[in-house]
Design a protein around this motif. Structure first.
Motif, PDB file in Angstrom:
ATOM      1  N   ALA A  24       0.840  -1.199   0.000  1.00 13.90           N
ATOM      2  CA  ALA A  24       0.000   0.000   0.000  1.00 13.90           C
ATOM      3  C   ALA A  24       0.875   1.248   0.000  1.00 13.90           C
ATOM      4  N   SER A  25       0.458   2.244  -0.728  1.00 12.27           N
ATOM      5  CA  SER A  25       1.188   3.514  -0.749  1.00 12.27           C
ATOM      6  C   SER A  25       0.200   4.669  -0.728  1.00 12.27           C
ATOM      7  N   GLY A  26       0.685   5.830  -0.413  1.00  8.76           N
ATOM      8  CA  GLY A  26      -0.157   7.012  -0.379  1.00  8.76           C
ATOM      9  C   GLY A  26      -0.411   7.515   1.021  1.00  8.76           C
ATOM     10  N   ARG A  27      -0.322   6.618   1.972  1.00  7.62           N
ATOM     11  CA  ARG A  27      -0.469   6.991   3.369  1.00  7.62           C
ATOM     12  C   ARG A  27      -0.119   5.780   4.213  1.00  7.62           C
ATOM     13  N   SER A  28      -0.034   5.940   5.497  1.00  3.28           N
ATOM     14  CA  SER A  28       0.198   4.819   6.382  1.00  3.28           C
ATOM     15  C   SER A  28      -1.121   4.116   6.683  1.00  3.28           C
ATOM     16  N   PHE A  29      -1.072   2.787   6.696  1.00  7.20           N
ATOM     17  CA  PHE A  29      -2.257   2.004   7.008  1.00  7.20           C
ATOM     18  C   PHE A  29      -2.081   1.196   8.277  1.00  7.20           C
ATOM     19  N   GLU A  46     -15.961 -12.309  -2.845  1.00  4.79           N
ATOM     20  CA  GLU A  46     -16.200 -12.789  -1.486  1.00  4.79           C
ATOM     21  C   GLU A  46     -14.964 -12.574  -0.627  1.00  4.79           C
ATOM     22  N   ALA A  47     -15.200 -12.412   0.659  1.00  7.03           N
ATOM     23  CA  ALA A  47     -14.091 -12.239   1.585  1.00  7.03           C
ATOM     24  C   ALA A  47     -13.348 -13.554   1.757  1.00  7.03           C
ATOM     25  N   VAL A  48     -12.029 -13.469   1.809  1.00  8.15           N
ATOM     26  CA  VAL A  48     -11.183 -14.635   2.035  1.00  8.15           C
ATOM     27  C   VAL A  48     -10.586 -14.560   3.434  1.00  8.15           C
ATOM     28  N   ALA A  49      -9.907 -13.465   3.719  1.00  6.59           N
ATOM     29  CA  ALA A  49      -9.276 -13.279   5.032  1.00  6.59           C
ATOM     30  C   ALA A  49      -9.089 -11.792   5.271  1.00  6.59           C
ATOM     31  N   THR A  50      -9.345 -11.368   6.498  1.00  6.22           N
ATOM     32  CA  THR A  50      -9.162  -9.963   6.844  1.00  6.22           C
ATOM     33  C   THR A  50      -8.445  -9.852   8.174  1.00  6.22           C
ATOM     34  N   SER A  51      -7.846  -8.688   8.370  1.00  4.18           N
ATOM     35  CA  SER A  51      -7.048  -8.461   9.573  1.00  4.18           C
ATOM     36  C   SER A  51      -7.356  -7.101  10.148  1.00  4.18           C
ATOM     37  N   ASN A  52      -7.437  -7.016  11.456  1.00  3.99           N
ATOM     38  CA  ASN A  52      -7.597  -5.696  12.061  1.00  3.99           C
ATOM     39  C   ASN A  52      -6.273  -4.939  11.940  1.00  3.99           C
ATOM     40  N   TRP A  53      -6.217  -3.754  12.473  1.00  6.82           N
ATOM     41  CA  TRP A  53      -5.068  -2.885  12.227  1.00  6.82           C
ATOM     42  C   TRP A  53      -3.745  -3.479  12.714  1.00  6.82           C
ATOM     43  N   SER A  54      -3.779  -4.253  13.775  1.00  8.98           N
ATOM     44  CA  SER A  54      -2.538  -4.773  14.352  1.00  8.98           C
ATOM     45  C   SER A  54      -2.190  -6.157  13.843  1.00  8.98           C
ATOM     46  N   GLY A  55      -3.182  -6.844  13.269  1.00 10.12           N
ATOM     47  CA  GLY A  55      -2.970  -8.238  12.909  1.00 10.12           C
ATOM     48  C   GLY A  55      -3.276  -9.170  14.057  1.00 10.12           C
ATOM     49  N   GLY A  56      -3.664  -8.609  15.189  1.00  8.45           N
ATOM     50  CA  GLY A  56      -3.953  -9.435  16.345  1.00  8.45           C
ATOM     51  C   GLY A  56      -5.289 -10.142  16.259  1.00  8.45           C
ATOM     52  N   ASN A  57      -6.174  -9.603  15.439  1.00  9.20           N
ATOM     53  CA  ASN A  57      -7.473 -10.233  15.206  1.00  9.20           C
ATOM     54  C   ASN A  57      -7.639 -10.454  13.715  1.00  9.20           C
ATOM     55  N   THR A  58      -8.018 -11.658  13.371  1.00 10.60           N
ATOM     56  CA  THR A  58      -8.171 -12.009  11.972  1.00 10.60           C
ATOM     57  C   THR A  58      -9.492 -12.740  11.755  1.00 10.60           C
ATOM     58  N   TYR A  59      -9.942 -12.676  10.515  1.00 12.24           N
ATOM     59  CA  TYR A  59     -11.151 -13.405  10.101  1.00 12.24           C
ATOM     60  C   TYR A  59     -10.795 -14.251   8.884  1.00 12.24           C
ATOM     61  N   TYR A  60     -11.291 -15.478   8.850  1.00  8.89           N
ATOM     62  CA  TYR A  60     -11.100 -16.353   7.695  1.00  8.89           C
ATOM     63  C   TYR A  60     -12.444 -16.914   7.250  1.00  8.89           C
ATOM     64  N   ARG A  72       0.506  -9.158   8.286  1.00  8.92           N
ATOM     65  CA  ARG A  72       0.799  -7.819   7.808  1.00  8.92           C
ATOM     66  C   ARG A  72       2.065  -7.302   8.461  1.00  8.92           C
ATOM     67  N   ASP A  73       2.757  -6.445   7.721  1.00  8.12           N
ATOM     68  CA  ASP A  73       3.941  -5.764   8.208  1.00  8.12           C
ATOM     69  C   ASP A  73       3.646  -4.278   8.106  1.00  8.12           C
ATOM     70  N   ASN A  74       3.245  -3.683   9.211  1.00 11.54           N
ATOM     71  CA  ASN A  74       2.830  -2.277   9.172  1.00 11.54           C
ATOM     72  C   ASN A  74       3.992  -1.341   8.858  1.00 11.54           C
ATOM     73  N   ALA A  75       5.183  -1.755   9.200  1.00 11.40           N
ATOM     74  CA  ALA A  75       6.340  -0.920   8.880  1.00 11.40           C
ATOM     75  C   ALA A  75       6.543  -0.821   7.372  1.00 11.40           C
ATOM     76  N   LYS A  76       6.107  -1.842   6.658  1.00 12.74           N
ATOM     77  CA  LYS A  76       6.241  -1.858   5.196  1.00 12.74           C
ATOM     78  C   LYS A  76       4.924  -1.560   4.497  1.00 12.74           C
ATOM     79  N   ASN A  77       3.865  -1.283   5.272  1.00 11.29           N
ATOM     80  CA  ASN A  77       2.544  -1.052   4.667  1.00 11.29           C
ATOM     81  C   ASN A  77       2.147  -2.190   3.739  1.00 11.29           C
ATOM     82  N   THR A  78       2.404  -3.401   4.167  1.00 13.73           N
ATOM     83  CA  THR A  78       2.195  -4.569   3.314  1.00 13.73           C
ATOM     84  C   THR A  78       1.384  -5.628   4.055  1.00 13.73           C
TER      85      THR A  78
END
Length: 125
Positions: A24-29, A46-60, A72-78
Motif C-alpha cells: 500500500a502507498s499514499g499513506r500509512s495504514f 467474497e471475503a477470504v481473510a481480513t485483519s484488524n489494524w494490528s494483525g492481532g485479530n483475523t477473520y477467515y 501484515r507488516d505495518n512498517a512496510k505497509n504490506t
C-alpha cells in the motif's frame, strides 16, 4: 491517493502453495484494517481473510480456514496471504483492500474502501 499493488499470483498445481503480497502507498495504514477478497468467473466477490489494524485479530472464510494465513507488516505497509493446500476451487482473481477510516467491522466487502487491481491465481487439478 491510495494505491494498492498485489503480486504473487500465478499457476500452481493442486496441493501447492502461493504467497500473495499487497503493498500500500499514499499513506500509512498501520491503524487500518486490511483484507483479501476473491472473485471467481461468474461469481460475486467474497471475503477470504481480513485483519484488524494490528494483525492481532483475523477473520477467515470457512472455505480457507486452516489453509490460508493473513499477516501484515505495518512498517512496510504490506499485507500478505499465505495460501497452502490449494484446490482448483481456489482459482480466482484475488484482491487486496484497505479501510479508509477505522470501523468496528472489517469482515465484509462493504467495510473496505480502496482496492487493488487484482492478481490471478489458477490452481490446476
Amino acid at each position: 491517493q491510495v494505491q494498492l499493488v498485489e503480486s504473487g499470483g500465478g499457476l500452481v498445481q493442486a496441493g501447492g502453495s502461493l504467497r500473495l503480497s499487497c503493498a500500500a502507498s499514499g499513506r500509512s495504514f498501520s491503524n487500518r484494517a486490511m483484507g483479501w477478497f476473491r472473485q471467481a468467473p461468474g461469481k460475486e466477490r467474497e471475503a477470504v481473510a481480513t485483519s484488524n489494524w494490528s494483525g492481532g485479530n483475523t477473520y477467515y472464510a470457512h472455505f480457507v480456514r486452516g489453509r490460508f494465513t493473513i499477516s501484515r507488516d505495518n512498517a512496510k505497509n504490506t499485507v500478505y496471504l499465505q495460501m497452502n493446500s490449494l484446490k482448483p476451487e481456489d482459482t480466482a482473481v484475488y484482491y487486496c483492500a484497505v479501510q479508509a477510516f477505522p470501523r468496528s467491522s472489517w469482515y465484509t466487502e462493504r467495510d473496505f474502501d480502496s482496492w487493488g487491481q487484482g492478481t490471478q491465481v489458477t490452481v490446476s487439478s
